[in-house]
Design an enzyme around this catalytic site. Sequence first.
Site, PDB file in Angstrom:
ATOM      1  CG  HIS A 175      -0.943   1.153  -4.450  1.00  0.00           C
ATOM      2  ND1 HIS A 175      -0.978   1.068  -5.826  1.00  0.00           N
ATOM      3  CD2 HIS A 175      -1.479  -0.014  -3.997  1.00  0.00           C
ATOM      4  CE1 HIS A 175      -1.498  -0.096  -6.189  1.00  0.00           C
ATOM      5  NE2 HIS A 175      -1.802  -0.776  -5.089  1.00  0.00           N
ATOM      6  CD  GLU A 230      -2.694  -1.322  -0.096  1.00  0.00           C
ATOM      7  OE1 GLU A 230      -2.958  -0.302  -0.771  1.00  0.00           O
ATOM      8  OE2 GLU A 230      -3.011  -2.464  -0.464  1.00  0.00           O
TER       9      GLU A 230
END
Length: 896
Positions: A360, A357
């Site tokens: 990202h 994450e």
Amino acid sequence: MGSTNLHIVLLLMATSAIGSESASPSAPSFTTISVAEPELTTANSLSASPTAFPTPSYRLPGDLRPEHYTLEMKTFLDGENSRFEGRVLIRVNCERDTSRVVLHSTDLLLNTDLVRVGDKEITGHEFDTQNEFYIIKLKEALKSGSKYLIEIPFKGNLTTSLKGYYRSSYQDKATGDTKWVATTQFVSVDARRAFPCFDEPAMKAVFQVNMIRRKGFTSISNMPLAKSVQLEDDWFRDEYVESVRMSTYLVAFVVSDFAHLESNPGNTTFRVWARQDAIEQARYSLEIGPKILDFFEEYFNVPYPLPKMDMIALPDLTMNSMENWGMVTYEETCMLYEESTSEIISKELVTVVVAHELSHQWFGNLVTMKWWDDLWLNEGFATYLEGLGTDHVQPSWNYLENMAVRCLLNIFSIDSLKSSHPVSNDIQHPSEIRQLFDDISYSKGYLVLRMLNYVLGEETFRRGVSRYLKTHQYGNAAQDALWASFDSQLRDASADDSSRTDEVPRDATVKEIMDSWTLQTGYPVIHVMRNYEAGTAELTQSRFVTDWLGRSSDDRESLWWVPISYTDPSNALLDISTKPRFWMNTSNATLAGLPKKVQWLLLNVNATALYRINYDAENWDLLSTALRTEKNHGGIPTLNRVQIIDDAFSLAKAGLLEYNLALNLLRYLRHEREYFPWKAAFKNLEYLSRMTQRGGGFGPFRKFVRTLLTPVYNALDDPFQPSVAVDTIPQMKLRAQVLDWSCSFGVSDCEEKAVALFKTWQQQTENPDVVNPIPVELRSVVYCKAVESGGEPAWDFVWKRFLGSNVAAEKSKLLSALGCAREMWLLHRFLDMSLNETSGIRNHDVTIPVEKIQFYRTKTVRKVPEDQIGSFSNQNMGFGLEYSPQLGIRTGRREV
């Protein structure tokens, strides 16, 4: 219903997802919205027209482009009556003259009487239900080059749908009270369920969010809190700093009573949030998060652009995690780690998901795909980068190899189906977007990038990635822009070093090579037919398809740019080069200068490229003999041992190889002590178990499996007492898998020891929720075997421990174990309880019972009949869950 049909059912379940024409003044401030109820209109009940556009389209027309949102949300957390109301002000730039405003809205109540578009007169409102468009008709056209302010008041319900702006709850362990949480999940097209917006990834804008919440709650959003203003009656308005330009699906906000921990190691404030009685379990995430963020800053040579990062563990989340910019949300098992009760694999899971994450924040957030057909640019890269981030903070875990094996086995399986799809896939309607959040986008995307890294070299690859991010930051890009960055970097590298010999063929660009892997379905199998006297081999390539009945001439005509690397016994023990010896982009090719007859040939060194290899029978026999009889398995690298096993069984399954050859090859496993080859073997043995368990072949198969497992089981000094201090993560995984299979197939005293260990826990005088003598690394195996043999008392005991546990990872193990029961009525009870909202099984876990029962049945003969599982699944397909594409399974638990 048969097992194949059940799998289809589970797949369906899993994929079911004010101004003027000049620059406008700054938005006026306000506190709340009071709208007369009779004036409210649900967007779905506005006059609907199937011909809303002269040319029907699911995409926004592009006449207007948003520049700035002022979003105010008032949240009423009142249990099942929870709701929200708000107002959005959108400053847009008109790019083409238009007499209507087209944006997205669904499941919202809109007060159309109070809608404003600058000072323009509104003549009507429509809603395109198919495309979820809200359309405002104007008497006078908006003019190109001018800016306008759109104002829309709205209301909505906080449902438990796990999408849009929704509610969740948890039970306070100290008081027993139910606590409520309001949170968002907007990917891919669900921001429109929270507020009217231009809900496409390329419609980036700046967002200024104001959250109105009651005293006793806290709000967080993407950006830092600018100020909090007290309103009337214990209400507060939290005003947040303006965001950077970003897509609507990355907007996020949460209202909760959660606690937080904070760290300020550098320029970025880092906070982790969780339930107050679970916040201490977030310390590990707080420890690794800043380190991973710093690593990616250095790797990309691009600074993290926000001043803070919040990570929050939620009771319910439709996917395991979501990369909202500056405010990442996680399902609890993916962020919380309790060392005393969570196995080391849970720690690995948390590390991997956090790394995924945080990567990202650059790939997906800073640079976003133009449209969802290139979703893999987000997810394939994040999957690639999660390995680097994990390896940075936990270098002893050997995670890069683990990850390669997991993704190879996964993609080799699912991408061999005729029903597969390309990495970059056309989207015909937004309803199809959720289907792209799958293993093809994640795992195959990762594998083609891994292959490219090996071809280009780490330095060129890394600089190409940095060039791409810097060129397109705060914007959108398609995959061709990525290939162009790599081509530019190759040219620069060649100019700087005239002696450099690039591994990319001179007659091809990166785009040409990579398009063959991203724009067509599947992957190739390279057939190798050696001429042992001449020292040559004829190679042919075609698409590999498992279902031989479904093969067609198109499969033979499919061609890839295949990097061919190979080795033989003469250099197998040396530092083997993974660089391609040559590129194969034709259907046939010839290798020359190969070893003599008694020596094996091995293609695809370290499995760096995505293709299977089918050798001639003699070479298969040479490889099998080397694995079984030579020191260090003949010097054949671990990843190639994985591929050899998986290739042999998959080729046999496809009718291209004799099963006797594949089974004979497995005999070497009696001497294999590394986890990854066993992982490949277990995957294929599971298939054979399922195919033979109802026929006369299961007896010989069971005996064969025992002969493989017994030496490995006996080599474990004390099978159920692992040494966490000594064993590596792969060794722990191997121990757990060997024990699982050994107990299932009756090896030695495995099941007896597992049950005895469980009974020690069950019969002890200490509180079993506090004291558990079962090693955390083996609890899944022990729980399952005990429930299988212990009947209702063991089942009830595990259920009580599930209800009493405060650790998400432990609850997951306990819940899965309940599906191991032999008794039909217990399994039916389990299935029924999964659909009871008050049972204690959370929304995102409701598929675990079906998955666990179905999975466990594949290794045993006496599980629930297929038709009964299938019937239950078919009757209860409306769970509304999403497939979490990072996962190796569809139970909400990621395979690491």
